[in-house]
Design an enzyme around this catalytic site. Structure first.
Site, PDB file in Angstrom:
ATOM      1  N   PRO A  83     -61.348  34.961  15.867  1.00 18.28           N
ATOM      2  CA  PRO A  83     -60.704  36.015  15.062  1.00 18.28           C
ATOM      3  C   PRO A  83     -60.004  35.447  13.828  1.00 18.28           C
ATOM      4  CG  PRO A  83     -59.610  35.770  17.221  1.00 18.28           C
ATOM      5  CD  PRO A  83     -60.794  34.861  17.228  1.00 18.28           C
ATOM      6  N   GLY A  87     -54.541  32.208  13.493  1.00 16.44           N
ATOM      7  CA  GLY A  87     -54.005  30.869  13.751  1.00 16.44           C
ATOM      8  C   GLY A  87     -54.972  30.010  14.552  1.00 16.44           C
ATOM      9  N   LEU A  88     -56.200  30.511  14.747  1.00 18.66           N
ATOM     10  CA  LEU A  88     -57.169  29.731  15.527  1.00 18.66           C
ATOM     11  C   LEU A  88     -58.126  28.932  14.637  1.00 18.66           C
ATOM     12  CD1 LEU A  88     -57.985  32.248  18.428  1.00 18.66           C
ATOM     13  CD2 LEU A  88     -56.311  30.401  18.405  1.00 18.66           C
ATOM     14  N   SER A  90     -60.007  29.812  11.980  1.00 20.40           N
ATOM     15  CA  SER A  90     -61.324  30.382  11.686  1.00 20.40           C
ATOM     16  C   SER A  90     -61.825  30.008  10.292  1.00 20.40           C
ATOM     17  CB  SER A  90     -61.315  31.893  11.898  1.00 20.40           C
ATOM     18  OG  SER A  90     -60.983  32.566  10.728  1.00 20.40           O
ATOM     19  N   ASP A 134     -56.451  21.768  10.357  1.00 24.70           N
ATOM     20  CA  ASP A 134     -57.516  22.638  10.871  1.00 24.70           C
ATOM     21  C   ASP A 134     -58.903  22.072  10.584  1.00 24.70           C
ATOM     22  OD1 ASP A 134     -55.309  24.178  11.317  1.00 24.70           O
ATOM     23  OD2 ASP A 134     -56.182  26.037  10.567  1.00 24.70           O
TER      24      ASP A 134
HETATM   25  O1  PMV Z   1     -51.102  29.323  12.479  1.00 24.27           O
HETATM   26  P1  PMV Z   1     -51.678  28.165  11.760  1.00 24.27           P
HETATM   27  O2  PMV Z   1     -52.866  27.586  12.410  1.00 24.27           O
HETATM   28  O3  PMV Z   1     -51.868  28.430  10.305  1.00 24.27           O
HETATM   29  O4  PMV Z   1     -50.655  26.961  11.926  1.00 24.27           O
HETATM   30  C1  PMV Z   1     -49.593  26.728  11.087  1.00 24.27           C
HETATM   31  C2  PMV Z   1     -48.882  25.497  11.497  1.00 24.27           C
HETATM   32  C3  PMV Z   1     -47.616  25.253  10.694  1.00 24.27           C
HETATM   33  O5  PMV Z   1     -47.030  24.079  11.238  1.00 24.27           O
HETATM   34  C4  PMV Z   1     -46.648  26.398  10.857  1.00 24.27           C
HETATM   35  C5  PMV Z   1     -47.901  25.060   9.221  1.00 24.27           C
HETATM   36  C6  PMV Z   1     -48.629  23.785   8.863  1.00 24.27           C
HETATM   37  O6  PMV Z   1     -49.120  23.735   7.715  1.00 24.27           O
HETATM   38  O7  PMV Z   1     -48.663  22.829   9.641  1.00 24.27           O
END
Ligand code: PMV
Length: 309
Positions: A83, A87-88, A90, A134
């Site tokens: 999705p 936060g996964l 994608s 990511d």
């Molecule tokens: O939700 P995501 O996967 O965008 O994770 C963000 C992680 C944070 O530490 C909040 C921001 C970052 O750039 O590391």
């Protein structure tokens, strides 16, 4: 024709604190984005994409064409099981899969670290700024330790983790949540200690993961998994105190715990998006059923070891 795919990710420990130089642990999950590419003689770029945000596909085409000196037309199909804006990871998975499929179709060799770098460039050019987490996790797979102070992303020992991902269905903006934490930190000095504390939890988790990978008996392993779950609970509490929790995330976290999770926490930026629960294989079904009964989407996931392929 060439095909490629790349996994999404969850952050196991250390989100937000990583923005302030503390380590974090991310892992690739067995939910993927897929790309299929075929050269054509029309010179046109024909995109068929079952993804919400086409910008990452378009930018990946532009960046790979430049990198590999490609002048031909292509037919490209992109789809994803992950999705978006949850936060996964994608967008990273879509970018890495697209870049890799194009490289394969034009017989250009590229390493996983090359893919991670190109993917990071795509994310930066689309979003203005992006963390390399990511795209690196998507390219390499497995469990990675991110150490911003050393400018390092390194693989940790592989362990099997049964995860249940609970999706609130709410899209969130990482940029906005990072800003909320920054402002809160400016108002409350105590947040510095909390961030320090999250860094400490991540270091303990790193040790436990390597102990699980060499644990000799099932009993010893089970004890370490339980300790890892407890660290997730602690990390969740600390994230709540940064102000990134929501009612829906809390409902999911408590539903997971009540139904036997070893631990549960927000994953990623918070403010919506997803949480993760660590479970034994026997409890996984019960936990996901409880989440779905509350009207949320539950995704059973395991760690992906392969990365882009
Ligand atoms: O939700 P995501 O996967 O965008 O994770 C963000 C992680 C944070 O530490 C909040 C921001 C970052 O750039 O590391």
């Amino acid at each position: 024709m060439a095909t490629a795919s790349a996994p999404g990710k969850v952050i196991l420990f250390g989100e937000h604190a990583v923005v302030y130089g503390k380590p974090a642990i991310a892992c690739a999950i067995n939910k993927r984005a897929y790309a299929k590419v075929k050269k054509n003689s029309s010179g046109k770029i024909n995109i068929k994409a079952e993804v919400k945000d086409l910008r990452y596909v378009k930018k990946s085409i532009e960046v790979s064409f430049e990198q590999f000196n490609i002048g031909s037309g292509i037919d490209i199909e992109v789809s994803s099981e992950i999705p978006s804006a949850s936060g996964l990871g994608s967008s990273a998975a879509v970018s890495v899969a697209t870049l890799y499929a194009i490289a394969k179709e034009f017989r250009k060799s590229i390493s996983k670290s090359g893919l991670a770098k190109l993917g990071h460039r795509v994310e930066k050019e689309v979003q203005g700024a992006a963390s390399p987490t990511d795209t690196a996790t998507s390219a390499f797979g497995g469990i990675l330790l991110i150490e911003p102070s050393k400018n390092k992303i390194e693989p940790l020992d592989y362990v099997n983790l049964n995860l249940v991902i609970g999706y609130t269905g709410e899209e969130k903006s990482t940029k906005e949540l990072v800003r909320i934490v920054k402002e809160k930190k400016e108002r409350n000095k105590v947040l510095e200690s909390i961030i320090e504390c999250i860094g400490g939890v991540t270091c303990e988790a790193q040790e436990l993961i390597s102990e699980i990978s060499v644990a000799s008996s099932e009993k010893e392993k089970a004890k370490k998994y339980a300790a890892l779950g407890e660290l997730m609970d602690i990390n969740h509490g600390l994230l709540e105190s940064l102000g990134v929790g929501t009612l829906r995330l809390a409902q999911l976290v408590h539903a997971a715990r009540i139904n036997g999770a070893l631990g549960a926490k927000i994953t990623g930026a918070g403010g919506g998006g997803c949480m993760i629960a660590l479970a034994s294989s026997e409890k996984r079904k019960k936990i996901s059923a409880a989440m779905e009964k509350l009207g949320f989407t539950a995704i059973n996931a395991e760690i992906d070891r392969e990365g882009a392929k």
